[in-house]
Structure formats: C-alpha cells, structure tokens
Design a protein around this motif. Sequence first.
Motif, PDB file in Angstrom:
ATOM      1  N   GLU A  90      58.831 -29.676 -56.439  1.00 30.42           N
ATOM      2  CA  GLU A  90      58.012 -29.922 -55.204  1.00 30.42           C
ATOM      3  C   GLU A  90      57.278 -31.359 -55.289  1.00 30.42           C
ATOM      4  N   GLU A  91      56.714 -31.443 -56.413  1.00 29.06           N
ATOM      5  CA  GLU A  91      55.943 -32.658 -56.514  1.00 29.06           C
ATOM      6  C   GLU A  91      56.552 -33.847 -56.577  1.00 29.06           C
ATOM      7  N   THR A  92      57.971 -33.978 -57.250  1.00 33.40           N
ATOM      8  CA  THR A  92      58.669 -34.974 -57.167  1.00 33.40           C
ATOM      9  C   THR A  92      59.119 -35.186 -55.800  1.00 33.40           C
ATOM     10  N   ALA A  93      59.601 -34.129 -55.405  1.00 29.68           N
ATOM     11  CA  ALA A  93      60.016 -34.145 -53.774  1.00 29.68           C
ATOM     12  C   ALA A  93      59.177 -34.900 -52.725  1.00 29.68           C
ATOM     13  N   VAL A  94      57.577 -34.410 -52.906  1.00 30.61           N
ATOM     14  CA  VAL A  94      56.745 -35.211 -52.054  1.00 30.61           C
ATOM     15  C   VAL A  94      56.520 -36.568 -52.391  1.00 30.61           C
ATOM     16  N   GLU A  95      56.750 -36.764 -53.747  1.00 25.34           N
ATOM     17  CA  GLU A  95      56.505 -38.303 -54.236  1.00 25.34           C
ATOM     18  C   GLU A  95      57.551 -39.036 -53.326  1.00 25.34           C
ATOM     19  N   ALA A  96      58.946 -38.522 -53.323  1.00 22.34           N
ATOM     20  CA  ALA A  96      60.039 -39.256 -52.736  1.00 22.34           C
ATOM     21  C   ALA A  96      59.885 -39.446 -51.230  1.00 22.34           C
ATOM     22  N   MET A  97      59.352 -38.275 -50.411  1.00 17.14           N
ATOM     23  CA  MET A  97      58.909 -38.533 -49.291  1.00 17.14           C
ATOM     24  C   MET A  97      58.018 -39.217 -48.874  1.00 17.14           C
ATOM     25  N   LYS A  98      56.853 -39.445 -49.725  1.00 13.91           N
ATOM     26  CA  LYS A  98      55.845 -40.285 -49.337  1.00 13.91           C
ATOM     27  C   LYS A  98      56.416 -41.848 -49.542  1.00 13.91           C
ATOM     28  N   ALA A  99      57.246 -41.998 -50.374  1.00  9.37           N
ATOM     29  CA  ALA A  99      57.797 -43.483 -50.715  1.00  9.37           C
ATOM     30  C   ALA A  99      58.520 -43.951 -49.394  1.00  9.37           C
TER      31      ALA A  99
END
Length: 504
Positions: A90-99
Amino acid sequence: MKGSIRILIIEDNDDDAELLLLKLKKAGYSLSYEIVLDEESMKAALEGGQWDAIISDYRLPSFNALAALEIAQKHDPDIPFIVVSGTIGEETAVEAMKAGAHDYVMKSNLARLIPALDREVREAEIRRRRRESEVLLHQQETLMRSVVDMLPVGVGLVNNNHEIIIANRAFKKIWGNVNRLDEKELSNFKGWWADTGEQINPGDWSLLRALKNGETTMDKMTDIVCHDGTRRTILNSAIPVYGENHVISSAVIVSQDITKIMQDEAKLKKTLSDLERSNHELEQFAYVASHDLQEPLRMVASFTQLLEIKYKGKLDKQADEYIGFAVEGAKRMQRIIRDLLDFSRITNNQQYGRVDMNEILNSVLLDLSVLINESGAVITSSGLPVVNASDTQLKQLLQNLITNAIKFHGENFPEIKVEAYTLGNEWVFNIKDNGIGIDPQFSEKIFTIFQRLHNREEYPGTGIGLALCKKIVESYGGRIWVESKPGMGSTFYFTLPVQPVTES
Ligand code: ADP
C-alpha cells in the motif's frame, strides 16, 4: 470491439507480459505495443512512437516504475501511467500515485486493469483537449491584448470592485498606472465638463455611472488634468458588462484624447477669422481708396479735358502731345478705379433672388451693343437656367466674360456660345469663343488681379475683370476655370449651385 490502442509496456517477466497482452486483447482492443526493459529502450520507444498509455511493472532488475514515470512525465505529462505489480504494498502504491502515476493494479487483480485503462485514456484525451484549448485561449488573449494595446484610444476594463483588469497604453497615458478607479481615486482627478466648464462630481464619471447604474454613456467631452499634470480634452464613454444573473460584473471604459484635434480646430478657427478680418479690412481699404480717389480724379480728368478743348492747336505740337497723354492717363486711371471699386464691392452677403440667366444675357448684350456691332460678333445661347443669386453680380460676371471673348478675337469675326448644363447639384456654365486662345500655363494666373498677358497697346484693359469673376463665383461656393490653347479659342467655365429659387 474497442478502438485501437498503443501501449508501451515496461516488464521483464515474459509470463507476466504475456498475461497482460492476453487481457488487453481479450478486452477487445486492436492493440499495438512494445515491451521495454530499461531506461534507454523506454526513451527510444517514446521518441519513436505515439503511445496512448504506459503500463509499468513496479520493479525490474535495472529499472523501476518511479524512474520510468519521471521519464514519461518529462516526455508528455498527459500520458496515462499505470503501475502493475505483484509485490506492491500500500505504501509503495501511495508513493507511486503521489509521484504522478495515474493508477496502480495488483497482478493478482488484473480484472481492474481494463476499466482503469479505459478511464485514464479517456481522461488523458480530455486533459489533452483542455490543454489545447487553453493554449488557443492564451494565444487569443495575447492577440487581443496586443491589439487593444496598440489602439490609439484608451481602453480599460474595470470590475465591480473598481479594480482595473485591462488597461492599454493609451489608457495609462491618460489615467496613469493606477490599479483601481473608484470614487476616491476619481475625485483625485480634476475634471470639468467641456461644454459648461462645471467641475465633474466624482459620481458623474462615465465609469461610475456604468458600474453603479448600468448606464451607457457615449463621448462625454471632459477637460481633465491627467496623472502627469497635463491638461487634456478627453471623450469618455463607458458601457456596463453583465455577468451571471444579470449582475453588472465590470465596465468597459473608452477614453479618446482629442486635445490635439481641439487645438488644431481652434488654430484653424483663429486663422480663418484672422483671414476673414484681414480680407474685410482689405476690401474696406480698396473700397475707401478707390471711392475717395474718384473725386480728385474726376477733377484731373475734366480739367485736362478742358485744357485739351481750349488749347489744342494753340500751343506747340509737343504741348498737344503732353495734354493728350494726361487726358488718356486720367481716363485709364478712372477705368482702373471703377473696376477696383466693383471688385471691392463683391461680398458674400448680397441680396439673393430669382435670376433668369436669359434675361441677364439679354441685358448684357444690350449694354454691349456698340461693341458687338463694331466687332461683328455673333452671340448665341442655349439652356440657360434660373438661379438664386444677385442679378447685379451675375450681370458683371457675364459682361466681363463676353467682353473678353469679343476683345480677344482672332482673325475671324467673334463667335460666342453661352450654354449651361447640370452636373450633380451644380450648374456648369460655359462661354466659348473662337479667339486668340490662352497658353494653358497661364490658365490660373489670369484669374489673379492685375495679371494680363498682353500690353495695353495690343489689347486695352485693367487686368481686374477675371479676378472679379472669380470673386463673384466663389462667393456662391462655385469654381471658375478656362480650357484653351493658343489660336484655338477659349472656353470659360463657372459653376453655381443648383438650389431652390427663392423669390426676393
Ligand atoms: P483684362 O481683360 O482687363 O486684361 P482680365 O482679368 O479680364 O483683364 O483678363 C486677364 C487676361 O486674361 C487678359 O489680359 C487676357 O490676356 C486673358 N484673357 C481673358 N479672357 C480671354 C479670352 N476670352 N481669350 C483670350 N485671352 C483671354
């Protein structure tokens, strides 16, 4: 069947790539694709083709989705970027979306991919269109602003908070670099109504009337002291602009600086009145001079004539000659004085009345009957109208032109035609003779007072006749000119306005 789609796939696992392609084809896309594994091949693919979307694995041996995303965004920020990964937390996914990734899909839940892809492609298209129209809008706005800026009249747009939204160069020249134009700001401007000279109440400025009351005011002439301290005459107009719910949202104000026009007009008026005055003075002078000279001249003429009668043949031959010169000189001077007097009497405020040009011509012919008989002249006329003018002046005019036509005859007997026709709202008269003609280079000069083309021995005259004709014709707003060639006769033209004839 969906439409065609071009997908750039970033994936190192052949099985996963296979699965992905299967999903896409199954969804009914007509698919074209390329699979890349690293930064270099991705850049080459982006340069080499157009892509509708990028689907990227999250982690590859020498590459990863975040690095790929950065490259994709630099290339085209609108292109949909979807991360597909088996391991993404989930964290990585959020990071990708933020980017800036547009979505992420777990490999275990590939069923989400197609709706996500459809949505993102659709939205990317909307974003692309919006961006295009924004660019177009920006271009149009830039064009509009530069055109407005170039206008010689001041144009400003002021919103209902009195903030100036648009102000072109000419506007700033008048109103200064102000940000607001409200009652307080306007009361700093000294302004007067140009017609009455009364000071303008702040609330009466066109702009405030437009913003407050929705009034449209056009070309209100005002004298104002501009921001730079110069006093100028301005034509002010203002129109309210309505926004939603028919509420006044702003006002367009147009200010035209007419200071120069007004100054030029005033200068012109002054020159004109100076000219009129000096002309009048000159006429007065010519009149008084010629009038007052008549009396002493009459004495000189009559006494020299008496001398001639009494002493001709009684003194020596030279005395007879001297007396002859004196008599001739006095007579000539009388003619000049009489013509000058006629000339100075022509004014614009003559009594106008119904003048039948046929009658005028007959009266002229009667007066000139001796000259006509002696010269054998034949004078015909046709189409002469009735005009509204002074009969004395028109008689002088015709008399001068016909006398000249007879006087400047050639070898044949004078044949003179007097005719008239209408052209627009003018009568064009022409007096045509078969005389000696005039060199065209003198066709203007002959209308100047005292300008003659011959000496007195050849043809007698004072050189005032045509100047008098010009003055008469111009006093009716008409023109006079000649068309001629030496030896070919001359035609003198003059115009008079066609207008209702009033009975005097
Ligand atoms: P004036 O007849 O007393 O000389 P005008 O002012 O009437 O003075 O004419 C100016 C000059 O224009 C004349 O001296 C003559 O040279 C020329 N002119 C006028 N009318 C005619 C004509 N019909 N034919 C030829 N020359 C003319």
